[in-house]
Design an enzyme around this catalytic site. Structure first.
Site, PDB file in Angstrom:
ATOM      1  N   CYS A   2       8.524  -0.646 -40.790  1.00  0.00           N
ATOM      2  CA  CYS A   2       9.511  -1.082 -40.998  1.00  0.00           C
ATOM      3  C   CYS A   2      10.430  -1.489 -39.610  1.00  0.00           C
ATOM      4  O   CYS A   2       9.282  -2.083 -38.317  1.00  0.00           O
ATOM      5  CB  CYS A   2       9.907   0.604 -40.145  1.00  0.00           C
ATOM      6  N   ARG A  27      10.096  -7.626 -41.779  1.00  0.00           N
ATOM      7  CA  ARG A  27       8.913  -6.073 -41.548  1.00  0.00           C
ATOM      8  C   ARG A  27       9.071  -5.053 -42.729  1.00  0.00           C
ATOM      9  O   ARG A  27       8.340  -4.010 -43.470  1.00  0.00           O
ATOM     10  CB  ARG A  27       9.272  -5.145 -40.333  1.00  0.00           C
ATOM     11  N   TRP A  75      10.739   0.429 -44.356  1.00  0.00           N
ATOM     12  CA  TRP A  75       9.553   0.096 -45.097  1.00  0.00           C
ATOM     13  C   TRP A  75       9.524   1.444 -46.236  1.00  0.00           C
ATOM     14  O   TRP A  75       8.298   2.372 -44.904  1.00  0.00           O
ATOM     15  CB  TRP A  75       8.466  -1.091 -45.547  1.00  0.00           C
ATOM     16  N   GLU A 492       1.101 -11.714 -54.506  1.00  0.00           N
ATOM     17  CA  GLU A 492       1.605 -11.132 -53.773  1.00  0.00           C
ATOM     18  C   GLU A 492       2.863 -11.916 -54.303  1.00  0.00           C
ATOM     19  O   GLU A 492       4.203 -11.269 -53.626  1.00  0.00           O
ATOM     20  CB  GLU A 492       1.544 -11.231 -52.322  1.00  0.00           C
ATOM     21  N   HIS A 508     -21.316 -13.035 -65.142  1.00  0.00           N
ATOM     22  CA  HIS A 508     -21.845 -11.135 -64.987  1.00  0.00           C
ATOM     23  C   HIS A 508     -20.785 -10.543 -65.245  1.00  0.00           C
ATOM     24  O   HIS A 508     -21.031  -9.292 -65.272  1.00  0.00           O
ATOM     25  CB  HIS A 508     -22.659 -10.823 -63.625  1.00  0.00           C
ATOM     26  N   LYS A 611       5.664  -7.149 -44.170  1.00  0.00           N
ATOM     27  CA  LYS A 611       5.114  -7.864 -42.814  1.00  0.00           C
ATOM     28  C   LYS A 611       3.930  -7.152 -42.095  1.00  0.00           C
ATOM     29  O   LYS A 611       2.407  -7.922 -42.368  1.00  0.00           O
ATOM     30  CB  LYS A 611       5.654  -8.823 -42.385  1.00  0.00           C
TER      31      LYS A 611
HETATM   32  O1  M6R Z   1      -1.396  -8.810 -39.701  1.00  0.00           O
HETATM   33  P1  M6R Z   1      -2.248  -9.201 -39.899  1.00  0.00           P
HETATM   34  O2  M6R Z   1      -3.422 -10.469 -40.140  1.00  0.00           O
HETATM   35  O3  M6R Z   1      -3.156  -7.992 -39.827  1.00  0.00           O
HETATM   36  O4  M6R Z   1      -1.961  -8.796 -41.409  1.00  0.00           O
HETATM   37  C1  M6R Z   1      -2.994  -8.099 -42.701  1.00  0.00           C
HETATM   38  C2  M6R Z   1      -2.629  -8.365 -44.018  1.00  0.00           C
HETATM   39  O5  M6R Z   1      -1.634  -7.311 -44.489  1.00  0.00           O
HETATM   40  C3  M6R Z   1      -2.269  -9.590 -44.420  1.00  0.00           C
HETATM   41  O6  M6R Z   1      -3.023 -10.102 -44.265  1.00  0.00           O
HETATM   42  C4  M6R Z   1      -1.619 -10.152 -45.850  1.00  0.00           C
HETATM   43  O7  M6R Z   1      -2.983  -9.359 -46.416  1.00  0.00           O
HETATM   44  C5  M6R Z   1      -0.797 -11.412 -46.092  1.00  0.00           C
HETATM   45  N1  M6R Z   1       0.733 -10.400 -47.077  1.00  0.00           N
HETATM   46  C6  M6R Z   1      -1.436 -11.707 -47.493  1.00  0.00           C
HETATM   47  O8  M6R Z   1      -0.763 -12.776 -47.135  1.00  0.00           O
END
Ligand code: M6R
Length: 616
Positions: A2, A27, A75, A492, A508, A611
């Site tokens: 959020c 967010r 969220w 995504e 495999h 995010k």
């Molecule tokens: O803020 P962070 O780098 O820790 O976030 C990690 C993942 O949540 C983030 O990379 C997520 O996989 C992205 N939405 C991918 O595009």
């Protein structure tokens, strides 16, 4: 997860809070709401769906003017995204409003106690209990919201950022945090609090990091920080290095397009100032001593999602340049497998946001076992770098689109800097060898630029394959994590079935997925690198083509051997093998972005995602 904003000052709070929410909407975007105090009355508006829905409501049912306000973009964790579950939540007497990010783990028992005491619960959220608990605590603390907040925080378990206002104290906003982000913006005659600085960057670049288990009280002229028992707490002020324009679209239709285009600069900025006149690496923010780095016997990279893929790329460089064994682990799995970690283990925690709960919990676990933690992070003041022994920042600027792009490239670059620094300190490489690799890195911004300039055919391919049911991505060596990253982007953004595989692994099992017309995107290694790798991928391409796949091959300029077997070819500039992910990922980002656009999806805010994932 959020997004949270609080404001107290001299201006109209609602405008500031809604503008802050607009910047924080990445967010979470299930619902949004605001609360203000005017004439000692609390007024709230909230609405399911995107912030735009709330703005329509505020148009038809306006709030009175006020110089104090809070806002939330959600969220959902507990309770579906509807109007009722949207924040703010208010106490039964309508005097206190709260917003919350995180999960209150003991909410069920707290809610049962409240119900037993006759308090009506109106939502399905874990958050609402806090409003009622504050209302119950206020009379015990002479009607003082900060004291009430401290006492309530002592009751709560889990992760939370809370912000509250009280109709009877219209000159202050109270915030609290445990394992969930909250930063303060210090203005002139006004103060702010928010999940991240982008919410107030248009008003001030002066900010304060808050520590764990702290309560902050804002009036228009003061910021007071204490622990949950009222003891004054130390704070760390900092100045944000970017300005409001960095968090705007800057003429692009989408944040993602802007962020893809910013990659050459982001890579260049991440390298900037890290090489001294003699050509040696100088990592000022590396707070680990040379003796500690010499003692390292194992590196474990922990990260999630795209950052995990960056870590997978980095493993090849770390082991190759330093000869230190390196493992890469999903942060969400790390602490549950009883990992072997000791004081000679160097943990590299990669996180764009610096707030990802899985990564934070994994690194805390490692520190408890005595390991040193080095954070690679893009966000000043975030929890992960603050709790690490050392931090190396990626200077990518704010990444707003939910799909990570420039963070990926800069995380790879930052990991490479760490690897080279280790090699320098430990004497694994001669200075001229290190200088040569740094020169290769310094060439990358212009090569990424070239890829961007020639991306049009990639967009056309997205249109061509828009009806595909599924897309497979294959790669070898550093091309394997690139394949995983390409598949993640497509999932995504385009909501398509997409999988990334190590090309050698196809036979495999996964090769059974190949059917007539299935697009397979191949990240081809350079024929100038280890020739065996290139020969093997050529065989893999033939294998999938023989079974009906349509191949889209990402190959470097001049690689004619592979061209013969590609149905479609995407050219990237020649560069050394370990640098290839920096160029070969970019077409995959463009492909996913265009595919989502063709399908009419919200590229910057894909469904079900947020995010910054601040829950486990
Ligand atoms: O803020 P962070 O780098 O820790 O976030 C990690 C993942 O949540 C983030 O990379 C997520 O996989 C992205 N939405 C991918 O595009």
């Amino acid at each position: 997860m959020c997004g949270i904003v609080g404001y107290v000052g001299e201006k109209q709070a609602l405008e500031i809070v809604v503008a802050g929410l607009r910047r924080l909407e990445y967010r979470g975007y299930d619902s949004a709401g605001v609360a203000v105090v005017a004439d000692r009355e609390l007024h709230t508006r909230k609405k399911a769906g995107k912030l735009a829905n709330l703005e329509v409501l505020l148009g038809t049912d306006p709030l009175p003017g006020s110089t104090i306000g809070i806002g939330h973009t959600r969220w959902a964790t507990h309770g579906v995204p509807n109007d009722l579950n949207a924040h703010p939540h208010t106490s039964a007497d309508g005097r206190v409003a709260i917003i919350h990010n995180g999960i209150i783990e003991n909410f069920a028992e707290l809610r049962d106690d409240l119900i037993a005491n006759g308090v009506p619960i109106t939502s399905d959220t874990d958050s609402e209990v806090v409003a009622h608990l504050l209302a119950a605590a206020l009379p015990v603390h002479d009607g003082d919201l900060p004291e009430a907040m401290r006492s309530v925080c002592r009751l709560l378990e889990g992760a939370f950022t809370l912000v509250a206002i009280n109709a009877d104290q219209p000159d202050l906003v109270v915030g609290a945090r445990r394992n969930s982000p909250l930063v303060v913006g210090v203005g002139d005659g006004e103060n702010f609090m928010a999940s991240d600085v982008s919410a107030f960057i248009a008003h001030t670049r002066e900010a304060i990091e808050l520590g764990q288990d702290q309560v902050v009280v804002l009036t228009r002229d003061s910021v007071t920080v204490t622990d949950f028992f009222g003891e004054p707490a130390p704070v760390t002020p900092f100045t944000v290095t970017w300005d409001a324009s960095a968090a705007e679209k800057g003429g692009y239709d989408l944040f993602m397009l802007k962020e893809i285009a910013e990659q050459p600069k982001a890579v260049a900025d991440t390298l900037l100032g890290r090489i001294d006149r003699s050509g040696s690496l100088q990592l000022d923010d590396m707070r680990l001593s040379d003796a500690e780095l010499r003692a390292v016997s194992k590196v474990i990279i922990i990260a999630c999602g795209t950052a995990y893929h960056a870590g997978m790329v980095a493993k090849y460089a770390i082991e190759h340049w330093t000869r230190i064994p390196c493992e890469v682990e999903l942060a969400s799995e790390f602490r549950y497998r009883d990992p072997i970690v000791d004081p000679r283990t160097l943990i590299i925690a990669i996180s764009q946001s610096g707030e990802t709960m899985d990564t934070l919990m994994a690194m805390r676990h490692a520190r408890e076992q005595g390991a040193k933690v080095l954070a690679i992070c893009n966000t000043q003041g975030a929890t992960i770098p603050r709790e690490s022994d050392a931090a190396l920042y990626t200077y990518a600027g704010p990444e707003i689109a939910v799909a990570s792009t420039k963070a990926f490239l800069t995380q790879i670059v930052a990991c490479y800097l760490v690897a080279l620094y280790l090699a320098q300190v430990r004497g694994n490489k001669f200075p001229d060898e290190i200088r040569a690799i740094i020169a290769e890195l310094a060439d990358m911004p212009s090569l990424v630029d070239l890829v961007l300039d020639t991306a049009e055919p990639v967009r056309r391919l997205a249109h061509l394959f828009a009806d595909a049911r599924s897309v497979l991505f294959i790669g070898r060596h550093v091309g394997f994590p690139v394949a995983l990253e390409g598949a993640l982007k497509l999932k995504e953004l385009a909501y398509m079935h997409a999988e990334g595989f190590a090309a050698g692994e196809l036979k495999h099992g996964p090769i059974a997925l190949i059917e007539d017309g299935l697009p397979v995107i191949v990240v081809a290694p350079s024929p100038r690198g280890r020739s065996v790798l290139h020969e093997k991928i050529v065989s893999n391409i033939q294998e999938v083509r023989a079974r009906g796949a349509v191949t889209i091959v990402i190959a470097e300029e001049g690689d004619e051997a592979v061209a013969a077997y590609a149905d479609h070819i995407i050219r990237v500039p020649q560069c050394p093998t370990l640098m290839q992910p920096l160029v070969s990922t970019v077409p995959l980002q463009v492909f996913a972005c265009e595919m989502a656009t063709v399908k009419g999806h919200d590229v910057d805010q894909p469904r079900n995602l947020a995010k910054s994932v601040t829950v486990e």
